[in-house]
Design an enzyme around this catalytic site. Structure first.
Site, mmCIF file in Angstrom:
data_model
loop_
_atom_site.group_PDB
_atom_site.id
_atom_site.type_symbol
_atom_site.label_atom_id
_atom_site.label_comp_id
_atom_site.label_asym_id
_atom_site.label_seq_id
_atom_site.Cartn_x
_atom_site.Cartn_y
_atom_site.Cartn_z
ATOM 1 N N ASP A 116 0.750 -1.330 -0.081
ATOM 2 C CA ASP A 116 -0.114 0.071 0.142
ATOM 3 C C ASP A 116 0.798 1.080 -0.097
ATOM 4 O O ASP A 116 1.540 1.552 0.903
ATOM 5 C CB ASP A 116 -0.948 0.061 1.354
ATOM 6 C CG ASP A 116 -2.052 0.921 1.209
ATOM 7 O OD1 ASP A 116 -2.220 1.687 0.283
ATOM 8 O OD2 ASP A 116 -2.689 1.332 2.111
ATOM 9 N N ASP A 297 -1.747 5.101 -6.669
ATOM 10 C CA ASP A 297 -2.026 4.369 -5.721
ATOM 11 C C ASP A 297 -1.840 2.812 -5.835
ATOM 12 O O ASP A 297 -2.703 2.442 -6.637
ATOM 13 C CB ASP A 297 -3.487 4.813 -4.912
ATOM 14 C CG ASP A 297 -3.931 3.963 -3.646
ATOM 15 O OD1 ASP A 297 -3.089 3.664 -2.936
ATOM 16 O OD2 ASP A 297 -4.906 3.891 -3.591
#
Ligand code: NAG
Ligand code: NAG
Ligand code: NAG
Ligand code: NAG
Ligand code: NAG
Ligand code: NAG
Length: 425
Positions: A116, A297
């Site tokens: 992440d 992302d």
């Protein structure tokens, strides 16, 4: 514990007492860390890409909940409501995940962690309660993080963490979850975003930052360069090794164009994440987003654009919003006419081809769609442009371009890959 965390007080008290009892044991455990790695070459970690057939609308719901949490998090560490969009409904299963195996402790326990770039704490224990982790050294603190699609609370411990052979970080701060929700099928998160995002995640020392694995490896002199290279691939079968994280360098064999760097954006809230400035056009220069600030992302599945930009894209493509999936759907004729999107980042244009704009057709059923349908991966961020978070270039984008997060120089790199023009979808 002066903060009103989104946590239950009795649970906090319990964890405090567990943390305190650990502390007395911790006193005579270990001395200071020493590096266990001699040679400094970039270290590669293979990623696994998993697809979970979760049914209706979850792809979009989870991505939008994540976007909402990004905005909330930027206002302060504890601003994410525990009843954020993804909670309290069926949207708990991630559809596509990229995970990595990381060894924690000595002797090591292997954990399957989501990678992440949109958060920065590393934690384990979502799949099995592992609170006492004997080889880790407890600090007296408690760590808690809320995400758009889940949360965890646990003890902070200093553990030996082996990211890959040749890269072992002694005494890395790791959260060991006592309670977590929203993380089915994985053990936790390897958070490789900006370290500022860890502010406020420690309950007792809330001003303190928790070094990310990248930061701590850099501090200990384990990295050649203070960067992480990220390679995703648009393969459309379920569950295979697909992609790679490279700590300390880039992997030149993962891209074939020029690696161009753009400074990270100064515009908040995008600047809290791996944020960039970007312009988007469709076809022959038709404007979609004249300028905007947003983020790259690894944890978002789709490409989300501010509502006004999304509406323009919808008009150009002629797509209809599909009720079953929440995605835009086009006819085969509209697909034949679909033009490339050009993303201009740092003065360089990156072409997202016709094929790259559609959801992998073999995975239509997995997200609740018609197996014969053609769905677009560009969707609505849920807010008009100008908020400082105008887009999220998620997996659908990163599967077509190599990405580098250059932490040391505050910039992001992108390059075309052999998959940029692939027609696998
Ligand atoms: C780079 O990629 C190649 C080809 O996928 C792989 O064999 C190699 O292990 C990678 N090396 C590093 C250092 O990332
Ligand atoms: C892929 O992984 C998901 C989640 O781990 C699992 O639910 C699914 O059954 C797997 N699919 C295949 C084809 O192995
Ligand atoms: C897959 O999605 C379903 C439905 O949302 C969820 O209940 C399940 O836990 C998920 N499984 C994994 C491995 O993510
Ligand atoms: C999209 O097209 C409709 C109908 O042609 C028009 O009313 C609307 O303003 C357009 N929206 C955008 C964002 O261009
Ligand atoms: C879409 O779903 C909503 C709510 O389930 C329903 O009210 C609406 O009529 C549906 N629209 C179409 C075009 O099927
Ligand atoms: C990269 O590889 C792809 C697929 O092999 C090819 O189509 C493309 O032209 C290559 N790009 C460059 C810049 O060499």
């Amino acid at each position: 514990m002066v903060r009103t965390h989104t946590l239950h007080a009795p649970l906090l008290l319990l964890l405090c007492s567990v943390a305190a009892s650990h502390q007395s044991l911790a006193l005579n455990v270990r001395s200071y860390p020493s590096s266990t790695t001699d040679s400094k070459t970039p270290v590669a970690l293979s990623l696994a890409r998993n697809v979970n057939a979760t049914g209706s609308r979850n792809v979009l719901k989870l991505d939008q909940a994540r976007a909402q949490a990004f905005r909330a998090r930027a206002r302060g560490p504890n601003q994410i409501p525990s009843n954020a969009a993804a909670f309290n409904d069926e949207a708990t299963g991630r559809v596509v995940t990229y995970t990595v195996n990381v060894a924690v402790g000595n002797p090591p326990t292997s954990y399957n962690l989501l990678i992440d770039t949109g958060s920065s704490n590393t934690w384990v224990g979502a799949a099995s309660l592992d609170l006492f982790h004997p080889s880790c050294q407890p600090t007296k603190d408690i760590v808690a993080v809320s995400y758009g699609s889940g949360s965890f609370i646990g003890l902070e411990k200093l553990c030996e963490v082996t990211l890959a052979e040749g890269l072992t970080i002694p005494e890395q701060s790791v959260g060991v979850a006592a309670i977590s929700k929203g993380f089915n099928g994985v053990d936790g998160i390897l958070g490789i975003g900006p370290v500022d995002l860890t502010q406020g995640t420690l309950v007792l020392e809330s001003e303190k930052e928790v070094p990310t694995v990248t930061d701590y490896a850099q501090k200990l002199g384990l990295l050649t360069e203070y960067i992480v290279g990220i390679s995703f691939e648009p393969l459309n079968q379920d569950n295979e090794t697909n992609g790679e994280l490279t700590f300390g360098g880039v992997n030149h064999s993962k891209y074939n164009g020029t690696l161009n760097y753009a400074p990270l954006t100064k515009v908040s809230p995008a600047s809290k994440y791996v944020g960039i400035d970007q312009k988007i056009t469709y076809g022959e220069g038709q404007p979609v987003m004249p300028s905007g600030s947003g983020i790259l992302d690894t944890g978002t599945t789709l490409i989300l654009l501010a509502t006004d930009a999304f509406d323009k894209y919808k008009n150009y493509t002629g797509a209809q919003l599909d009720n079953d999936t929440g995605l835009l759907r086009i006819t085969p004729e509209q697909y034949a006419n679909l033009k490339s999107l050009q993303f201009t980042i740092g003065g360089v244009s990156y072409e997202l081809t016709q094929n790259a704009q559609i959801w992998p057709r073999t995975l239509n059923a997995a997200m609740g769609g018609d197996p014969e349908g053609i769905y677009l991966i560009v969707n609505d961020l849920g807010q008009i442009s100008g908020s400082g978070l105008d887009f999220i270039d998620g997996m659908g984008f990163l599967e077509r371009f190599y990405m580098v997060y250059d932490v040391g120089n505050s910039r992001a790199g992108l390059a075309t890959t052999p998959f940029t023009y692939a027609t696998t979808n």
